[in-house]
Design a protein around this motif. Structure first.
Motif, mmCIF file in Angstrom:
data_model
loop_
_atom_site.group_PDB
_atom_site.id
_atom_site.type_symbol
_atom_site.label_atom_id
_atom_site.label_comp_id
_atom_site.label_asym_id
_atom_site.label_seq_id
_atom_site.Cartn_x
_atom_site.Cartn_y
_atom_site.Cartn_z
ATOM 1 N N GLY A 1 -51.961 33.649 -1.244
ATOM 2 C CA GLY A 1 -53.219 33.636 -1.648
ATOM 3 C C GLY A 1 -54.360 32.981 -2.408
ATOM 4 N N THR A 2 -53.201 33.538 -3.501
ATOM 5 C CA THR A 2 -54.418 33.957 -4.553
ATOM 6 C C THR A 2 -53.512 32.873 -5.563
ATOM 7 N N PHE A 3 -52.361 32.178 -5.561
ATOM 8 C CA PHE A 3 -51.664 31.621 -6.508
ATOM 9 C C PHE A 3 -51.170 30.238 -5.596
ATOM 10 N N ARG A 4 -51.822 29.891 -4.704
ATOM 11 C CA ARG A 4 -51.690 28.944 -3.283
ATOM 12 C C ARG A 4 -50.082 28.452 -3.671
ATOM 13 N N LEU A 5 -48.489 29.126 -3.824
ATOM 14 C CA LEU A 5 -48.031 29.033 -3.248
ATOM 15 C C LEU A 5 -47.247 28.634 -2.322
ATOM 16 N N HIS A 6 -46.517 27.878 -2.305
ATOM 17 C CA HIS A 6 -46.343 27.689 0.207
ATOM 18 C C HIS A 6 -45.549 28.585 0.745
ATOM 19 N N GLU A 7 -46.255 28.651 1.328
ATOM 20 C CA GLU A 7 -45.115 30.445 2.109
ATOM 21 C C GLU A 7 -43.850 30.248 1.951
ATOM 22 N N LEU A 8 -42.551 29.841 2.065
ATOM 23 C CA LEU A 8 -41.744 29.546 2.296
ATOM 24 C C LEU A 8 -40.899 29.609 0.128
ATOM 25 N N ALA A 9 -41.606 28.529 0.294
ATOM 26 C CA ALA A 9 -41.848 29.429 -2.041
ATOM 27 C C ALA A 9 -41.884 30.728 -2.189
ATOM 28 N N ALA A 10 -43.113 30.659 -1.713
ATOM 29 C CA ALA A 10 -43.602 32.829 -2.021
ATOM 30 C C ALA A 10 -42.515 33.513 -1.527
ATOM 31 N N ASN A 11 -41.953 33.632 -0.633
ATOM 32 C CA ASN A 11 -41.139 34.259 0.279
ATOM 33 C C ASN A 11 -39.580 34.169 -0.016
ATOM 34 N N LEU A 12 -38.946 32.790 -0.628
ATOM 35 C CA LEU A 12 -38.068 32.885 -2.262
ATOM 36 C C LEU A 12 -38.136 33.754 -3.091
ATOM 37 N N VAL A 13 -39.282 33.631 -3.701
ATOM 38 C CA VAL A 13 -39.755 33.936 -5.116
ATOM 39 C C VAL A 13 -39.846 36.351 -4.708
ATOM 40 N N THR A 14 -40.171 36.320 -3.527
ATOM 41 C CA THR A 14 -40.409 37.856 -3.276
ATOM 42 C C THR A 14 -38.851 38.057 -3.083
ATOM 43 N N LEU A 15 -37.458 37.301 -1.936
ATOM 44 C CA LEU A 15 -37.040 38.000 -2.140
ATOM 45 C C LEU A 15 -35.800 37.925 -3.642
ATOM 46 N N ALA A 16 -36.024 37.547 -4.489
ATOM 47 C CA ALA A 16 -35.070 37.390 -5.622
ATOM 48 C C ALA A 16 -35.818 38.356 -6.413
ATOM 49 N N ALA A 17 -36.910 38.252 -6.658
ATOM 50 C CA ALA A 17 -37.514 39.266 -7.283
ATOM 51 C C ALA A 17 -36.830 41.178 -7.057
ATOM 52 N N ALA A 18 -36.677 41.171 -4.890
ATOM 53 C CA ALA A 18 -36.127 42.997 -5.138
ATOM 54 C C ALA A 18 -34.755 42.571 -4.625
ATOM 55 N N PHE A 19 -34.167 41.478 -4.969
ATOM 56 C CA PHE A 19 -32.703 41.636 -5.359
ATOM 57 C C PHE A 19 -31.439 42.785 -6.178
ATOM 58 N N VAL A 20 -32.164 42.964 -7.170
ATOM 59 C CA VAL A 20 -31.871 43.490 -7.856
ATOM 60 C C VAL A 20 -31.748 44.978 -7.537
ATOM 61 N N LEU A 21 -32.884 45.662 -6.782
ATOM 62 C CA LEU A 21 -33.164 46.800 -6.418
ATOM 63 C C LEU A 21 -32.194 47.397 -5.471
ATOM 64 N N ARG A 22 -32.533 45.862 -4.531
ATOM 65 C CA ARG A 22 -31.602 46.581 -3.198
ATOM 66 C C ARG A 22 -30.502 46.672 -3.681
ATOM 67 N N PHE A 23 -29.771 45.810 -4.317
ATOM 68 C CA PHE A 23 -28.155 46.077 -4.838
ATOM 69 C C PHE A 23 -28.256 47.876 -5.305
ATOM 70 N N ALA A 24 -29.322 47.966 -6.043
ATOM 71 C CA ALA A 24 -28.999 49.318 -6.650
ATOM 72 C C ALA A 24 -28.823 50.555 -6.339
ATOM 73 N N VAL A 25 -29.984 50.539 -4.776
ATOM 74 C CA VAL A 25 -29.669 51.157 -3.780
ATOM 75 C C VAL A 25 -28.735 51.236 -3.262
ATOM 76 N N THR A 26 -28.547 50.036 -2.363
ATOM 77 C CA THR A 26 -27.080 49.470 -1.636
ATOM 78 C C THR A 26 -25.926 50.714 -2.047
ATOM 79 N N GLU A 27 -25.725 49.774 -3.739
ATOM 80 C CA GLU A 27 -24.444 50.875 -3.429
ATOM 81 C C GLU A 27 -24.657 52.188 -4.170
#
Length: 172
Positions: free
Chosen positions: A95-121
């Motif tokens: 909405g704000t940065f006008r990033l394409h939906e697929l690219a924005a989804n990829l960015v959010t997935l990458a940003a959450a990666f380390v946290l998900r690993f730590a909690v899973t571990e």
């Protein structure tokens, strides 16, 4: 498998989960589904995909803590909580940065990666505790004993010093 290898395996499994995630999101958005609803559905498909790979490949030696339905439930809860955090970020990026939906989804997935690993571990695939045979317990208190193992009786060798070498004589 040490933590670095598990992190790499977790990353590869997660990266492979991008394919079904992005494919489902693309399919649903091209059919007219709002990108947020499509992101939720795509995440649910990717959760199952990632769980199967992570459970069978990355954490196969740590699957002793709970049966697979419980591990799947914990994994799904973690990833849906993660989704609740990612959706506002996705809205901001699109909405704000006008990033394409697929690219924005990829960015959010990458940003959450380390946290998900730590909690899973830490919470889903805990390292097995030391076995009872490796610990000596004191009278029911649950505190590990630091006593040294029992030594053999001193040998009668004719000198005044004590020897803790095993005796050649059979024990009485």
């Amino acid at each position: 498998m040490n933590r670095l290898w598990r992190l790499a395996g977790f990353g590869l499994a997660g990266a492979s989960g991008l394919l079904p995630n992005l494919a489902v999101m693309w399919l649903l958005t091209s059919l007219g589904t709002h990108y947020l609803a499509a992101a939720v559905a795509a995440t649910e498909v990717a959760i199952v995909w990632n769980f199967v790979l992570i459970d069978l490949w990355v954490y196969r030696r740590r699957r002793t803590s709970a049966r697979w339905p419980m591990r799947l439930t914990r994994f799904a809860v973690l990833n849906n909580l993660d989704l609740a955090i990612r959706l506002p970020l996705l809205t901001l990026l699109v909405g704000t940065f006008r990033l394409h939906e697929l690219a924005a989804n990829l960015v959010t997935l990458a940003a959450a990666f380390v946290l998900r690993f730590a909690v899973t571990e830490r919470f889903i695939y805990r390292a097995p505790r030391a076995t009872a045979t490796l610990r000596r317990w004191r009278g029911g208190g649950g505190v590990a004993s630091t006593r040294a193992p029992a030594r053999s009786a001193p040998r009668a060798s004719g000198h005044k010093g004590l020897s803790y070498a095993p005796s050649a004589r059979p024990a009485p």
